[in-house]
Design a protein around this motif. Sequence first.
Motif, mmCIF file in Angstrom:
data_model
loop_
_atom_site.group_PDB
_atom_site.id
_atom_site.type_symbol
_atom_site.label_atom_id
_atom_site.label_comp_id
_atom_site.label_asym_id
_atom_site.label_seq_id
_atom_site.Cartn_x
_atom_site.Cartn_y
_atom_site.Cartn_z
ATOM 1 N N ARG A 265 0.866 -1.167 0.000
ATOM 2 C CA ARG A 265 0.000 0.000 0.000
ATOM 3 C C ARG A 265 0.909 1.225 0.000
ATOM 4 O O ARG A 265 1.960 1.231 0.641
ATOM 5 C CB ARG A 265 -0.898 -0.007 1.241
ATOM 6 N N LEU A 266 0.548 2.263 -0.716
ATOM 7 C CA LEU A 266 1.281 3.513 -0.715
ATOM 8 C C LEU A 266 0.531 4.535 0.127
ATOM 9 O O LEU A 266 -0.694 4.476 0.244
ATOM 10 C CB LEU A 266 1.476 4.027 -2.141
ATOM 11 N N TYR A 267 1.283 5.490 0.691
ATOM 12 C CA TYR A 267 0.685 6.406 1.665
ATOM 13 C C TYR A 267 1.028 7.864 1.337
ATOM 14 O O TYR A 267 2.187 8.196 1.068
ATOM 15 C CB TYR A 267 1.181 6.070 3.078
ATOM 16 N N GLN A 268 0.006 8.694 1.401
ATOM 17 C CA GLN A 268 0.213 10.129 1.248
ATOM 18 C C GLN A 268 0.953 10.701 2.455
ATOM 19 O O GLN A 268 1.766 11.611 2.341
ATOM 20 C CB GLN A 268 -1.129 10.836 1.083
ATOM 21 N N SER A 269 0.663 10.153 3.610
ATOM 22 C CA SER A 269 1.344 10.441 4.870
ATOM 23 C C SER A 269 1.206 9.187 5.717
ATOM 24 O O SER A 269 0.459 8.263 5.347
ATOM 25 C CB SER A 269 0.700 11.641 5.573
ATOM 26 N N PRO A 270 1.882 9.086 6.834
ATOM 27 C CA PRO A 270 1.781 7.852 7.621
ATOM 28 C C PRO A 270 0.356 7.446 7.990
ATOM 29 O O PRO A 270 0.091 6.261 8.207
ATOM 30 C CB PRO A 270 2.619 8.171 8.861
ATOM 31 N N THR A 271 -0.565 8.393 8.038
ATOM 32 C CA THR A 271 -1.938 8.075 8.441
ATOM 33 C C THR A 271 -2.935 8.093 7.286
ATOM 34 O O THR A 271 -4.114 7.823 7.507
ATOM 35 C CB THR A 271 -2.422 9.065 9.512
ATOM 36 N N GLY A 358 23.260 7.434 -10.925
ATOM 37 C CA GLY A 358 22.000 6.757 -10.640
ATOM 38 C C GLY A 358 20.816 7.656 -10.894
ATOM 39 O O GLY A 358 20.805 8.452 -11.826
ATOM 40 N N HIS A 359 19.811 7.548 -10.030
ATOM 41 C CA HIS A 359 18.578 8.301 -10.244
ATOM 42 C C HIS A 359 17.779 8.332 -8.949
ATOM 43 O O HIS A 359 17.909 7.450 -8.101
ATOM 44 C CB HIS A 359 17.735 7.654 -11.340
ATOM 45 N N THR A 360 16.944 9.357 -8.845
ATOM 46 C CA THR A 360 15.955 9.424 -7.781
ATOM 47 C C THR A 360 14.573 9.205 -8.375
ATOM 48 O O THR A 360 14.385 9.228 -9.595
ATOM 49 C CB THR A 360 15.981 10.794 -7.082
ATOM 50 N N GLY A 361 13.595 9.012 -7.509
ATOM 51 C CA GLY A 361 12.225 8.848 -7.978
ATOM 52 C C GLY A 361 11.233 9.342 -6.951
ATOM 53 O O GLY A 361 11.458 9.217 -5.738
ATOM 54 N N GLY A 362 10.150 9.906 -7.424
ATOM 55 C CA GLY A 362 9.085 10.334 -6.532
ATOM 56 C C GLY A 362 7.756 10.346 -7.246
ATOM 57 O O GLY A 362 7.645 10.825 -8.371
ATOM 58 N N ASP A 363 6.753 9.778 -6.625
ATOM 59 C CA ASP A 363 5.376 9.755 -7.100
ATOM 60 C C ASP A 363 4.490 9.744 -5.860
ATOM 61 O O ASP A 363 5.004 9.641 -4.740
ATOM 62 C CB ASP A 363 5.114 8.521 -7.975
ATOM 63 N N PRO A 364 3.187 9.831 -6.014
ATOM 64 C CA PRO A 364 2.337 9.734 -4.827
ATOM 65 C C PRO A 364 2.640 8.473 -4.012
ATOM 66 O O PRO A 364 2.509 7.350 -4.502
ATOM 67 C CB PRO A 364 0.927 9.705 -5.418
ATOM 68 N N GLY A 365 3.106 8.657 -2.792
ATOM 69 C CA GLY A 365 3.413 7.528 -1.929
ATOM 70 C C GLY A 365 4.709 6.812 -2.245
ATOM 71 O O GLY A 365 4.966 5.736 -1.688
ATOM 72 N N THR A 386 5.961 5.855 1.567
ATOM 73 C CA THR A 386 5.243 6.968 2.187
ATOM 74 C C THR A 386 5.845 8.286 1.730
ATOM 75 O O THR A 386 7.067 8.474 1.822
ATOM 76 C CB THR A 386 5.326 6.894 3.717
ATOM 77 N N SER A 387 5.018 9.205 1.248
ATOM 78 C CA SER A 387 5.509 10.523 0.863
ATOM 79 C C SER A 387 5.812 11.363 2.095
ATOM 80 O O SER A 387 5.299 11.106 3.184
ATOM 81 C CB SER A 387 4.473 11.249 0.005
ATOM 82 N N PHE A 388 6.646 12.375 1.905
ATOM 83 C CA PHE A 388 6.872 13.347 2.964
ATOM 84 C C PHE A 388 6.889 14.737 2.343
ATOM 85 O O PHE A 388 7.146 14.909 1.160
ATOM 86 C CB PHE A 388 8.178 13.078 3.711
ATOM 87 N N SER A 389 6.609 15.737 3.158
ATOM 88 C CA SER A 389 6.528 17.094 2.632
ATOM 89 C C SER A 389 7.162 18.111 3.577
ATOM 90 O O SER A 389 6.886 19.301 3.483
ATOM 91 C CB SER A 389 5.065 17.486 2.393
#
Length: 413
Positions: A265-271, A358-365, A386-389
Amino acid sequence: MLRILVALILCLACGLVTPGAAQPGRRKAAQDSLTAELEALRSQGYFNGFGVAIVNRKGTVYQHGFGFADVQAQKAYGVNTLQNIGSVSKTLVGLALLKAQELGLLTLDDPISKYLPFPVVNPAFPDVPITLRHLATHTSGIRDNDFYLSKNYFLQPGQNVAGMPMTFDDEQTFIPADSAVTLPVFLQNVLTPQGKWYQPKGFLARRPGELYEYSNVGAALAAYVVELASKQPFPDFTARYLTRPLGLRNSGWRFADVAFSRHSRLYQSPTVPLPYYGLTTYPDGGFISSVADMSKYLRELIRGYQGQGTVLRPESYRELFRPELAAGNFEKRNERNPYSESYNVGVFMGFGYTGFIGHTGGDPGVVTLLFFDPKSGIGRLLLINTSFSDKAGGATMYKIWDTLAKYQHRLGG
């Protein structure tokens, strides 16, 4: 693809350490100590689950999963847990381009118009062809317009999305699966003046080949050219020539290609859990994999750099890893974070200012880092669900990364 929030952190990452020999007992003690330190970082609560690895040319010297792939189900995040890897996927597009070139299907300096069934030209420079090399070095002038975020991310059908967010970061919208279009339809709609999602700001007012502008649409377009040149779907091409030969048995571009029961499961934030989603422009960030499989992939990149790769010829690996750009190709150049793909670039292969590759990556979660040091031949991998902001989350991410570096020599890498 959403970029990792490296701008929040100013070069918190340490350099890779040249390893030394480790006796088995000491190695086990170091592994246990590393695991304990990483578990302490996980317990801070910024990420629900993540996996890490340390890799050299011989194989994986450390890999481990932490936290949960599904918090509600109390399902552990392990080295075989699956998730999409964000823009690290683009490095596979680079290998695919070079494999297609080896097979005589295309050359990187071909104009893309040679292959496409619809015209793609920069309206400010209609007589200057865009080449595959321009796409691979993010100098094509193609930009991600507003519709990249609003028409690209689609919900996996058949899931219960009640109470889950349908937008991410106030920009990206999850659309119903029956509203999604195919990759070629999407590309034609955003890149041709007759397309319903075309915007003039989708192209820089700069000559193709002149200026670096990171482009997800450009990466997806490059993969589509491979598909046309090879006369087979891009996922089939990469499976045949890249992922199967490398033994990445649990990886693929589509949910149907992997064991979905292993998917995190992917998470917008921990909750806040996110719905399962796919990408119409899947080659730019939709590869689904695990720590175990990506460790094998990282080993191949290290070996390829050293002239001992297996899926490409040595001359192709030299081209993959050859920095293509100069300072004049950048308006803003990242000279503060060694783990950013935006200082220089090979064929969809990024370079930090210190030379890390190399490379980085970021998407929702999704947050990912995959880099190796060409001097020591040691690489690190981090997958987060889990994303962080905020700065605290970013600092913790880099603390995980630095902790891996601290233990490399003790693990006999």
